[in-house]
Write an enzyme that holds these catalytic residues in place. Structure first.
Site, mmCIF file in Angstrom:
data_model
loop_
_atom_site.group_PDB
_atom_site.id
_atom_site.type_symbol
_atom_site.label_atom_id
_atom_site.label_comp_id
_atom_site.label_asym_id
_atom_site.label_seq_id
_atom_site.Cartn_x
_atom_site.Cartn_y
_atom_site.Cartn_z
ATOM 1 N N ALA A 67 0.864 -1.184 0.000
ATOM 2 C CA ALA A 67 0.000 0.000 0.000
ATOM 3 C C ALA A 67 0.900 1.233 0.000
ATOM 4 O O ALA A 67 2.061 1.163 0.421
ATOM 5 C CB ALA A 67 -0.897 -0.023 1.231
ATOM 6 N N GLY A 110 0.771 -4.999 0.937
ATOM 7 C CA GLY A 110 -0.423 -5.066 0.091
ATOM 8 C C GLY A 110 -0.149 -5.765 -1.242
ATOM 9 O O GLY A 110 -1.049 -6.338 -1.838
ATOM 10 N N GLU A 113 -0.470 -9.285 -0.494
ATOM 11 C CA GLU A 113 -1.901 -9.550 -0.258
ATOM 12 C C GLU A 113 -2.686 -9.565 -1.566
ATOM 13 O O GLU A 113 -3.580 -10.391 -1.754
ATOM 14 C CB GLU A 113 -2.452 -8.499 0.725
ATOM 15 C CG GLU A 113 -1.892 -8.721 2.128
ATOM 16 C CD GLU A 113 -2.079 -7.532 3.055
ATOM 17 O OE1 GLU A 113 -1.828 -6.399 2.617
ATOM 18 O OE2 GLU A 113 -2.465 -7.740 4.217
ATOM 19 N N GLU A 133 5.074 -4.903 6.918
ATOM 20 C CA GLU A 133 4.398 -3.797 7.620
ATOM 21 C C GLU A 133 4.935 -3.592 9.032
ATOM 22 O O GLU A 133 4.950 -2.480 9.557
ATOM 23 C CB GLU A 133 2.879 -4.065 7.690
ATOM 24 C CG GLU A 133 2.147 -3.988 6.361
ATOM 25 C CD GLU A 133 2.063 -5.319 5.637
ATOM 26 O OE1 GLU A 133 2.865 -6.241 5.933
ATOM 27 O OE2 GLU A 133 1.180 -5.453 4.764
HETATM 28 N N1 CAA Z 1 4.606 3.149 -0.694
HETATM 29 C C1 CAA Z 1 5.016 4.301 -1.258
HETATM 30 N N2 CAA Z 1 6.169 4.425 -1.934
HETATM 31 C C2 CAA Z 1 6.944 3.336 -2.025
HETATM 32 C C3 CAA Z 1 6.589 2.089 -1.473
HETATM 33 C C4 CAA Z 1 5.349 2.020 -0.767
HETATM 34 N N3 CAA Z 1 4.898 0.880 -0.229
HETATM 35 N N4 CAA Z 1 7.562 1.200 -1.726
HETATM 36 C C5 CAA Z 1 8.508 1.866 -2.439
HETATM 37 N N5 CAA Z 1 8.134 3.137 -2.632
HETATM 38 C C6 CAA Z 1 8.854 4.212 -3.341
HETATM 39 C C7 CAA Z 1 10.022 4.725 -2.521
HETATM 40 O O1 CAA Z 1 9.589 5.684 -1.584
HETATM 41 C C8 CAA Z 1 10.899 5.312 -3.598
HETATM 42 O O2 CAA Z 1 10.361 6.556 -3.977
HETATM 43 P P1 CAA Z 1 11.336 7.858 -4.115
HETATM 44 O O3 CAA Z 1 12.242 7.487 -5.259
HETATM 45 O O4 CAA Z 1 10.373 8.958 -4.436
HETATM 46 O O5 CAA Z 1 12.052 7.976 -2.827
HETATM 47 C C9 CAA Z 1 10.681 4.356 -4.779
HETATM 48 O O6 CAA Z 1 9.461 3.681 -4.516
HETATM 49 C C10 CAA Z 1 11.778 3.312 -4.906
HETATM 50 O O7 CAA Z 1 11.918 2.662 -3.653
HETATM 51 P P2 CAA Z 1 13.322 2.482 -2.898
HETATM 52 O O8 CAA Z 1 14.227 3.612 -3.223
HETATM 53 O O9 CAA Z 1 13.044 2.243 -1.461
HETATM 54 O O10 CAA Z 1 13.844 1.156 -3.631
HETATM 55 P P3 CAA Z 1 14.817 0.035 -3.050
HETATM 56 O O11 CAA Z 1 15.119 -0.850 -4.196
HETATM 57 O O12 CAA Z 1 15.935 0.661 -2.298
HETATM 58 O O13 CAA Z 1 13.944 -0.774 -1.963
HETATM 59 C C11 CAA Z 1 11.948 -1.919 -1.171
HETATM 60 C C12 CAA Z 1 12.833 -1.514 -2.377
HETATM 61 C C13 CAA Z 1 12.700 -2.881 -0.267
HETATM 62 C C14 CAA Z 1 10.718 -2.581 -1.744
HETATM 63 C C15 CAA Z 1 11.596 -0.642 -0.369
HETATM 64 O O14 CAA Z 1 11.094 0.348 -1.268
HETATM 65 C C16 CAA Z 1 10.538 -0.873 0.678
HETATM 66 O O15 CAA Z 1 10.831 -1.398 1.723
HETATM 67 N N6 CAA Z 1 9.278 -0.466 0.408
HETATM 68 C C17 CAA Z 1 8.201 -0.520 1.368
HETATM 69 C C18 CAA Z 1 7.673 -1.950 1.525
HETATM 70 C C19 CAA Z 1 6.578 -1.986 2.579
HETATM 71 O O16 CAA Z 1 6.797 -1.647 3.725
HETATM 72 N N7 CAA Z 1 5.350 -2.377 2.169
HETATM 73 C C20 CAA Z 1 4.216 -2.424 3.030
HETATM 74 C C21 CAA Z 1 3.394 -1.164 2.915
HETATM 75 S S1 CAA Z 1 2.086 -1.054 4.103
HETATM 76 C C22 CAA Z 1 0.878 -2.101 3.511
HETATM 77 O O17 CAA Z 1 1.011 -2.669 2.446
HETATM 78 C C23 CAA Z 1 -0.341 -2.252 4.370
HETATM 79 C C24 CAA Z 1 -1.300 -3.314 3.907
HETATM 80 O O18 CAA Z 1 -1.442 -4.367 4.510
HETATM 81 C C25 CAA Z 1 -2.153 -3.098 2.731
#
Ligand code: CAA
Length: 259
Positions: A67, A110, A113, A133
């Site tokens: 998400a 998400g 999911e 998360e």
């Molecule tokens: N939401 C918003 N933006 C996100 C995102 C997310 N879930 N995941 C990645 N992005 C964005 C980053 O902010 C970044 O944007 P900017 O260039 O503007 O900074 C861009 O995508 C590229 O990401 P990274 O620079 O972080 O890329 P990376 O290769 O270094 O890392 C990753 C990749 C490990 C996937 C890392 O991006 C990450 O950990 N993302 C979040 C994963 C996460 O926590 N997901 C759960 C979200 S909460 C949820 O999903 C609730 C639910 O149950 C529905």
């Protein structure tokens, strides 16, 4: 069908529709608009007689990284309740036609999911799957604690949900979470190949069979068996049943119409 964050091709192959999540810079983070578009596309494809199976994919780097954290970061519990972001997800659950996830790269939160909402999952060797998360102070909210646990059992589900670790495609396959792992360049091709094996069957029987398998998650065995039996009998109301059995007896390929 024109959308901003998804690309939809209702006839990517005969009877097979393709939905591609398309926010590549954000690793296909599932914002509210994207999920609304996905809901609308699925609804339309489910009502389109020329579509018998739907593939959902992302790109090589990400199926979806979860998400959209930027959209949620400042929200209060009441904001979250009022926005009710997961209500758009209900359409995925309601879609009667089979949905195949073609997964490469990150399928997280998400994204994992969404993948688990699909009926079958093909992944590339590069897929990294998890519910991270917990690392950002929350927990799964779109079925992660429930669907993951039902698929892989308590031990691995706890480990994934409580530590936020990612698992590889091979680990996911061994745990029974996904159907297939293929080389990186093959995942979409393999999803189409799986879809092809579905769309030449009776669309009526396919829908009833999908509904019956999913019922196994919500019923006792006896209730599920009654449900299955009724759907089995219902198949006999279709022209496809007559055609399927006649074709078998005449030693020819059946031609199913979905009637
Ligand atoms: N939401 C918003 N933006 C996100 C995102 C997310 N879930 N995941 C990645 N992005 C964005 C980053 O902010 C970044 O944007 P900017 O260039 O503007 O900074 C861009 O995508 C590229 O990401 P990274 O620079 O972080 O890329 P990376 O290769 O270094 O890392 C990753 C990749 C490990 C996937 C890392 O991006 C990450 O950990 N993302 C979040 C994963 C996460 O926590 N997901 C759960 C979200 S909460 C949820 O999903 C609730 C639910 O149950 C529905």
């Amino acid at each position: 069908m024109q959308f901003e964050f998804i690309i939809v091709n209702p006839q990517a192959e005969k009877y097979v529709a393709l939905i591609q999540l398309n926010r590549p810079k954000e690793l296909n983070a599932l914002n509210l608009q994207l999920m609304g578009e996905l809901r609308d596309a699925l609804k339309e494809l489910d009502n389109n007689d020329e579509v018998r199976a739907i593939i959902i994919t992302g790109n090589e780097k990400a199926f979806a990284a979860g998400a959209d954290i930027k959209q949620m970061a400042d929200k209060t519990a009441i904001d979250m309740m009022n926005v009710d972001q997961f209500s758009t997800w209900d359409q995925i659950k309601k879609t009667k036609k089979p949905i195949i996830a073609a997964v490469s790269g990150f399928a997280l939160g998400g994204g994992c999911e969404l993948m688990m909402h699909c009926d079958m999952i093909v992944a590339s060797e590069s897929a990294r799957i998890g519910q991270p998360e917990i690392k950002i102070g929350v927990m799964p909210g779109a079925g992660g604690t429930q669907r993951l646990t039902r698929a892989v059992g308590k031990a691995l589900a706890m480990e994934i949900v409580l530590t936020g670790k990612f698992i590889t495609a091979d680990e996911a396959l061994r745990a029974g979470l996904i159907n297939k792992v293929v080389p990186n360049e093959m995942y979409l091709k393999e999803a189409f190949s799986l879809a092809k094996q579905v769309v030449d069957k009776s669309p009526v029987a396919i829908k009833l069979a999908k509904e019956s398998v999913l019922a196994a998650f919500n019923t006792s065995l006896d209730e599920g068996l009654i449900f299955e039996r009724k759907n089995f009998y219902l198949c006999f109301a279709s022209e496809d049943q007559k055609e399927g059995m006649k074709a078998f007896l005449e030693k020819r390929a059946a031609s199913f119409t979905g009637k």
